[in-house]
Motif scaffolding. Structure first.
Motif, PDB file in Angstrom:
ATOM      1  N   ILE A   1      -3.354   5.571 -11.747  1.00  0.00           N
ATOM      2  CA  ILE A   1      -4.099   4.116 -10.861  1.00  0.00           C
ATOM      3  C   ILE A   1      -4.821   4.895  -9.991  1.00  0.00           C
ATOM      4  O   ILE A   1      -5.818   3.760  -9.644  1.00  0.00           O
ATOM      5  CB  ILE A   1      -3.155   2.883 -10.116  1.00  0.00           C
ATOM      6  CG1 ILE A   1      -2.568   4.539 -10.085  1.00  0.00           C
ATOM      7  CG2 ILE A   1      -2.189   2.408 -11.022  1.00  0.00           C
ATOM      8  CD1 ILE A   1      -0.659   3.679  -8.521  1.00  0.00           C
ATOM      9  N   GLU A   2      -5.175   5.931 -10.316  1.00  0.00           N
ATOM     10  CA  GLU A   2      -5.445   6.796  -8.474  1.00  0.00           C
ATOM     11  C   GLU A   2      -6.009   8.324  -9.055  1.00  0.00           C
ATOM     12  O   GLU A   2      -5.065   8.878  -9.465  1.00  0.00           O
ATOM     13  CB  GLU A   2      -4.880   6.363  -8.080  1.00  0.00           C
ATOM     14  CG  GLU A   2      -5.779   7.534  -6.507  1.00  0.00           C
ATOM     15  CD  GLU A   2      -6.733   6.768  -5.843  1.00  0.00           C
ATOM     16  OE1 GLU A   2      -7.829   7.254  -4.786  1.00  0.00           O
ATOM     17  OE2 GLU A   2      -6.873   5.220  -6.422  1.00  0.00           O
TER      18      GLU A   2
ATOM     19  N   ASP B   1       1.377   4.495 -12.302  1.00  0.00           N
ATOM     20  CA  ASP B   1       2.001   3.509 -11.153  1.00  0.00           C
ATOM     21  C   ASP B   1       3.604   3.474 -12.896  1.00  0.00           C
ATOM     22  O   ASP B   1       3.886   4.303 -13.661  1.00  0.00           O
ATOM     23  CB  ASP B   1       1.480   2.484 -11.914  1.00  0.00           C
ATOM     24  CG  ASP B   1       1.241   1.663 -13.541  1.00  0.00           C
ATOM     25  OD1 ASP B   1       2.062   2.763 -14.177  1.00  0.00           O
ATOM     26  OD2 ASP B   1       0.571   0.113 -13.475  1.00  0.00           O
TER      27      ASP B   1
ATOM     28  N   ASN C   1       0.923  -1.131  -0.062  1.00  0.00           N
ATOM     29  CA  ASN C   1      -0.135   0.068   0.606  1.00  0.00           C
ATOM     30  C   ASN C   1       0.754   1.513   0.165  1.00  0.00           C
ATOM     31  O   ASN C   1       2.250   1.307   0.691  1.00  0.00           O
ATOM     32  CB  ASN C   1      -1.065  -0.068   1.425  1.00  0.00           C
ATOM     33  CG  ASN C   1      -1.625  -0.764   0.883  1.00  0.00           C
ATOM     34  OD1 ASN C   1      -2.576  -1.084   0.457  1.00  0.00           O
ATOM     35  ND2 ASN C   1      -2.164  -1.591   2.361  1.00  0.00           N
TER      36      ASN C   1
ATOM     37  N   LYS D   1      -4.835   6.584  -0.832  1.00  0.00           N
ATOM     38  CA  LYS D   1      -4.033   5.735  -0.483  1.00  0.00           C
ATOM     39  C   LYS D   1      -4.500   5.095  -1.917  1.00  0.00           C
ATOM     40  O   LYS D   1      -5.333   5.660  -2.908  1.00  0.00           O
ATOM     41  CB  LYS D   1      -4.791   4.368   0.612  1.00  0.00           C
ATOM     42  CG  LYS D   1      -4.246   5.148   1.884  1.00  0.00           C
ATOM     43  CD  LYS D   1      -4.784   4.163   2.914  1.00  0.00           C
ATOM     44  CE  LYS D   1      -5.028   4.188   4.621  1.00  0.00           C
ATOM     45  NZ  LYS D   1      -5.284   3.312   5.076  1.00  0.00           N
ATOM     46  N   PHE D   2      -3.050   3.986  -2.555  1.00  0.00           N
ATOM     47  CA  PHE D   2      -3.172   3.681  -3.286  1.00  0.00           C
ATOM     48  C   PHE D   2      -2.435   2.444  -3.102  1.00  0.00           C
ATOM     49  O   PHE D   2      -2.030   1.985  -2.042  1.00  0.00           O
ATOM     50  CB  PHE D   2      -2.527   4.609  -4.465  1.00  0.00           C
ATOM     51  CG  PHE D   2      -1.297   5.057  -4.842  1.00  0.00           C
ATOM     52  CD1 PHE D   2      -0.124   4.084  -5.043  1.00  0.00           C
ATOM     53  CD2 PHE D   2      -0.664   6.052  -3.846  1.00  0.00           C
ATOM     54  CE1 PHE D   2       0.491   4.527  -4.601  1.00  0.00           C
ATOM     55  CE2 PHE D   2       0.681   6.137  -3.768  1.00  0.00           C
ATOM     56  CZ  PHE D   2       0.794   5.190  -4.059  1.00  0.00           C
ATOM     57  N   ASP D   3      -2.813   1.195  -4.116  1.00  0.00           N
ATOM     58  CA  ASP D   3      -2.522   0.039  -4.222  1.00  0.00           C
ATOM     59  C   ASP D   3      -1.095  -0.005  -4.986  1.00  0.00           C
ATOM     60  O   ASP D   3      -0.965   0.335  -6.127  1.00  0.00           O
ATOM     61  CB  ASP D   3      -2.986  -1.190  -4.732  1.00  0.00           C
ATOM     62  CG  ASP D   3      -4.253  -1.716  -3.495  1.00  0.00           C
ATOM     63  OD1 ASP D   3      -4.812  -1.576  -2.726  1.00  0.00           O
ATOM     64  OD2 ASP D   3      -5.775  -1.855  -4.044  1.00  0.00           O
TER      65      ASP D   3
ATOM     66  N   TYR E   1       7.131   4.950  -8.428  1.00  0.00           N
ATOM     67  CA  TYR E   1       5.020   5.616  -9.069  1.00  0.00           C
ATOM     68  C   TYR E   1       6.049   7.212  -8.912  1.00  0.00           C
ATOM     69  O   TYR E   1       6.456   7.710  -8.173  1.00  0.00           O
ATOM     70  CB  TYR E   1       4.962   4.978  -7.448  1.00  0.00           C
ATOM     71  CG  TYR E   1       4.221   3.838  -7.662  1.00  0.00           C
ATOM     72  CD1 TYR E   1       3.228   3.163  -7.797  1.00  0.00           C
ATOM     73  CD2 TYR E   1       4.898   3.088  -7.480  1.00  0.00           C
ATOM     74  CE1 TYR E   1       2.532   2.260  -8.436  1.00  0.00           C
ATOM     75  CE2 TYR E   1       4.793   1.442  -7.718  1.00  0.00           C
ATOM     76  CZ  TYR E   1       3.303   1.044  -8.542  1.00  0.00           C
ATOM     77  OH  TYR E   1       3.308  -0.261  -8.314  1.00  0.00           O
TER      78      TYR E   1
END
Length: 165
Positions: free
Chosen positions: A86-87, A80, A59, A99-101, A108
């Motif tokens: 991704i967000e 990414d 995370n 938050k992001f995975d 990143y």
């Protein structure tokens, strides 16, 4: 009166320990994060990048602080290592956290954009989410600090009551 002095030293020590733990807890939490600041306006973005390893942490977190905040003007996007978005979030408050995975190891990037022609000073942070042990230092320091401050009030009341006798 001797007892009040000893109690005052004890609660004073608790306050000092709480402050020191708070300082070191923040240092530990923020040491792995990439930080950047700059002036952002339409066509001039702020980018913050960091290398993350998915085998170490799954995370990631990011935060944005805007000094001249205006509603509906700012957005934050995470890319990414392959450059895929991704967000993406519209920033709706002066201090925003998200938050992001972490889906693969690599670089990143946090990109903060504005649709306003007027420059705004912005601070951006991105990095791995701190583990629970590191986060607990902040909570422990807060509890010690609160106990010390409450203890000081109690010792002051105790000293005043004993002074009258």
């Amino acid at each position: 009166m001797q007892k009040a002095n000893i109690l005052l030293i004890i609660v004073g020590s608790l306050v000092a320990i709480g402050i020191v733990l708070s300082f070191f807890g923040n240092q530990i939490i923020f040491e792995d994060l990439a930080k950047a600041e700059g002036d952002v306006k339409f066509g001039s973005d702020l980018e913050v990048s960091i290398d993350l390893d998915e085998s170490i942490n799954k995370n990631g977190i990011y935060a944005v602080q805007i000094l001249n905040f205006k509603e509906g003007v700012f957005s934050a996007t995470i890319y990414d290592p392959l450059g895929i978005e991704i967000e993406s979030q519209s920033i709706n408050k002066e201090v925003f956290e998200g938050k992001f995975d972490i889906i693969s190891s690599g670089t990143y990037v946090l990109v903060i954009k504005s649709t306003d022609q007027e420059e705004s000073r912005i601070y951006g942070v991105i990095g791995p989410e701190p583990d629970a042990g590191v986060k607990s230092i902040g909570f422990i320091s807060l509890y010690i600090l609160v106990v010390g401050l409450i203890g000081m009030v109690i010792v002051a009341i105790y000293a005043i009551k004993n002074r009258k006798k």
